[in-house]
Design a protein around this motif. Structure first.
Motif, PDB file in Angstrom:
ATOM      1  N   PRO A 213     -12.520 -27.512   9.812  1.00  0.00           N
ATOM      2  CA  PRO A 213     -12.857 -27.578  11.239  1.00  0.00           C
ATOM      3  C   PRO A 213     -11.968 -28.531  12.034  1.00  0.00           C
ATOM      4  O   PRO A 213     -11.745 -28.315  13.225  1.00  0.00           O
ATOM      5  CB  PRO A 213     -14.313 -28.058  11.230  1.00  0.00           C
ATOM      6  N   HIS A 214     -11.441 -29.576  11.386  1.00  0.00           N
ATOM      7  CA  HIS A 214     -10.613 -30.549  12.094  1.00  0.00           C
ATOM      8  C   HIS A 214      -9.117 -30.248  11.971  1.00  0.00           C
ATOM      9  O   HIS A 214      -8.293 -31.077  12.381  1.00  0.00           O
ATOM     10  CB  HIS A 214     -10.894 -31.964  11.582  1.00  0.00           C
ATOM     11  N   THR A 215      -8.755 -29.084  11.438  1.00  0.00           N
ATOM     12  CA  THR A 215      -7.342 -28.729  11.318  1.00  0.00           C
ATOM     13  C   THR A 215      -6.693 -28.675  12.701  1.00  0.00           C
ATOM     14  O   THR A 215      -7.186 -27.988  13.596  1.00  0.00           O
ATOM     15  CB  THR A 215      -7.181 -27.368  10.631  1.00  0.00           C
TER      16      THR A 215
ATOM     17  N   ARG B 104     -16.110 -22.626  13.091  1.00  0.00           N
ATOM     18  CA  ARG B 104     -15.864 -22.970  11.682  1.00  0.00           C
ATOM     19  C   ARG B 104     -16.729 -24.137  11.211  1.00  0.00           C
ATOM     20  O   ARG B 104     -16.428 -24.772  10.205  1.00  0.00           O
ATOM     21  CB  ARG B 104     -14.375 -23.296  11.500  1.00  0.00           C
ATOM     22  N   GLY B 105     -17.808 -24.395  11.933  1.00  0.00           N
ATOM     23  CA  GLY B 105     -18.771 -25.408  11.508  1.00  0.00           C
ATOM     24  C   GLY B 105     -18.441 -26.807  11.947  1.00  0.00           C
ATOM     25  O   GLY B 105     -19.063 -27.774  11.467  1.00  0.00           O
ATOM     26  N   GLY B 106     -17.515 -26.954  12.872  1.00  0.00           N
ATOM     27  CA  GLY B 106     -17.082 -28.278  13.291  1.00  0.00           C
ATOM     28  C   GLY B 106     -18.012 -28.934  14.292  1.00  0.00           C
ATOM     29  O   GLY B 106     -18.801 -28.277  14.974  1.00  0.00           O
TER      30      GLY B 106
ATOM     31  N   ARG C  49     -10.662 -34.795  16.457  1.00  0.00           N
ATOM     32  CA  ARG C  49      -9.617 -34.975  15.448  1.00  0.00           C
ATOM     33  C   ARG C  49      -8.570 -33.858  15.528  1.00  0.00           C
ATOM     34  O   ARG C  49      -7.364 -34.110  15.421  1.00  0.00           O
ATOM     35  CB  ARG C  49     -10.246 -34.996  14.052  1.00  0.00           C
ATOM     36  N   ALA C  50      -9.049 -32.620  15.734  1.00  0.00           N
ATOM     37  CA  ALA C  50      -8.119 -31.487  15.820  1.00  0.00           C
ATOM     38  C   ALA C  50      -7.198 -31.634  17.026  1.00  0.00           C
ATOM     39  O   ALA C  50      -5.975 -31.448  16.918  1.00  0.00           O
ATOM     40  CB  ALA C  50      -8.906 -30.176  15.905  1.00  0.00           C
TER      41      ALA C  50
END
Length: 432
Positions: free
Chosen positions: A76-78, A294-296, A303-304
């Motif tokens: 999720p933080h990508t 995506r569940g973030g 962060r992303a």
């Protein structure tokens, strides 16, 4: 014998097809979507619930497209790697009451969109294209891609001062095109004609967003065919390169540390302040929904975004051989020299030193040379979606592009190999 590098003729040929098929922003995003569909992308509607499936997806809204590819294993933080561009170009756009005329000429009332080189629209065969909105709220693309309109220039015999004082055009009086003969001008004639062209019933159209375009097709130019002349290269050249790069990365099979994104906006030429412009919420909404689907959490979103970089790709100025004094004396980007990095310390461009390093790394990975553009201090530069994207979303943004001549003309000029070099640099950037 030419000393220029050989270019990928297939890429440039496809760019020419893309330009010809995209006389309006609405056609441009449809053309980009068709190429992405071939690469396995699927359209998602903003009104639907989104799933967490990996793979390529895209959203269409008016003349804008946001496309992204979620690789397997993306957290999720990508962070995202974004190629930004715009789909609109300066032109003449049809007014709400288009039917007009005088002295035996039937004309179409137009409004000036953006900042076109107005003289480039004179005595040029023009078509008409755009979007028709029907009474049920649906839309239909229309493209009359044949000589339909013409803005006739005044004969020199009736204005002898044009040779001494230069051409002076009044935006209201001098740029209304003709499209027929007769004094029987009736409200609704133009739209009725377009309904027939689009295969619609009479009276079915309730609204329209229509614009003129030159019907002269893109073409190679020069002794060695090393130049490309065509319409709307500002900035469909970048939209095409970004689409090709995203499709290549999505189908390349490489492990991707980022989520690659193409964001092509409308309305850059008049300030980007619309629901489909870079100053609107579209990009941020899509990126956030991707994180949350995506569940973030909000923390993952922060962060992303903190790790995200955007390359704002828009055409720039090659040094003009007839006006070299208008350019910075130590920065002379050349056609055929590879993409340009745009720098302005007053933040008309978003590039800083760390952004330069990101772009330099991408070019090095792709084996592509790049150049630097800085404006002459006496001539303030234009701007792009870059500073808007950086400020609105808090993400690092770098301004780049391809050097061209005749920017904002109805027909622009670049080196035939530069679009391919740009696409390679963009693909390397998206791959990380």
């Amino acid at each position: 014998m030419s000393t220029s590098r050989p270019f990928d003729r297939g890429h440039t040929d496809d760019l020419m097809s893309f330009l010809a098929a995209s006389p309006s922003p609405y056609h441009a995003v449809a053309s980009a979507a068709a190429r992405l569909e071939k690469a396995g992308f699927r359209q998602v509607a903003e009104t639907d619930a989104w799933d967490a499936a990996t793979g390529g997806k895209y959203v269409l809204r008016g003349g804008a497209i946001i496309a992204w590819y979620v690789p397997d294993g993306a957290a999720p933080h990508t962070p995202f790697r974004i190629v930004g561009a715009h789909t609109d170009s300066p032109n003449l756009r049809v007014k709400p009451r288009p039917d007009t005329g005088a002295h035996g000429w039937r004309q179409v009332a137009v409004e000036i969109y953006g900042g076109p080189l107005m003289n480039s629209w004179l005595d040029r065969d023009l078509g008409l294209a755009g979007r028709l909105t029907l009474r049920d709220g649906s839309t239909r693309l229309v493209n009359v891609d044949r000589p339909l309109l013409r803005v006739p220039q005044l004969a020199i015999h009736l204005d002898r001062t044009v040779s001494t004082d230069g051409l002076k055009l009044d935006k209201q009086r001098h740029l209304q095109p003709v499209w027929g003969l007769g004094d029987d001008v009736r409200d609704g004639d133009l739209i009725a004609f377009l309904e027939q062209e689009a295969g619609l019933a009479a009276g079915e159209v309730a609204g329209w967003d229509l614009m003129t375009h030159s019907v002269e097709p893109p073409a190679y130019l020069g002794r060695d065919r090393e130049l490309l002349a065509g319409p709307r290269m500002d900035n469909l050249l970048s939209v095409h390169a970004g689409t090709a790069a995203l499709a290549a990365v999505a189908t390349g099979g490489a492990e991707l540390p980022y989520i690659p994104v193409l964001a092509a906006f409308d309305h850059e030429e008049n300030g980007s302040q619309s629901d489909t412009g870079a100053d609107g919420p579209l990009l941020g909404g899509v990126l956030e929904r991707s994180v949350f689907t995506r569940g973030g959490s909000y923390e993952d979103r922060a962060r992303a975004f903190a790790g995200t970089v955007c390359l704002s790709s828009d055409t720039g100025h090659a040094v003009h051989p007839n006006y070299a004094e208008r350019h910075d004396p130590t920065h002379h980007p050349r056609a055929g020299g590879g993409p340009i990095l745009k720098v302005n310390v007053n933040n008309r461009y978003a590039t800083d030193g760390s952004g330069r390093a990101v772009f330099a790394a991408a070019c090095e990975k792709a084996g592509v040379p790049f150049q630097t553009f800085v404006s002459n201090n006496s001539m303030p530069c234009g701007t792009t979606i870059g500073p808007i994207t950086a400020a609105r979303h808090g993400i690092k943004t770098v301004d780049i592009g391809v050097a061209i001549l005749s920017m904002h003309s109805a027909r622009e000029l670049c080196a035939a190999d530069d679009p391919f070099l740009l696409a390679n640099a963009l693909a390397a950037f998206l791959e990380g």
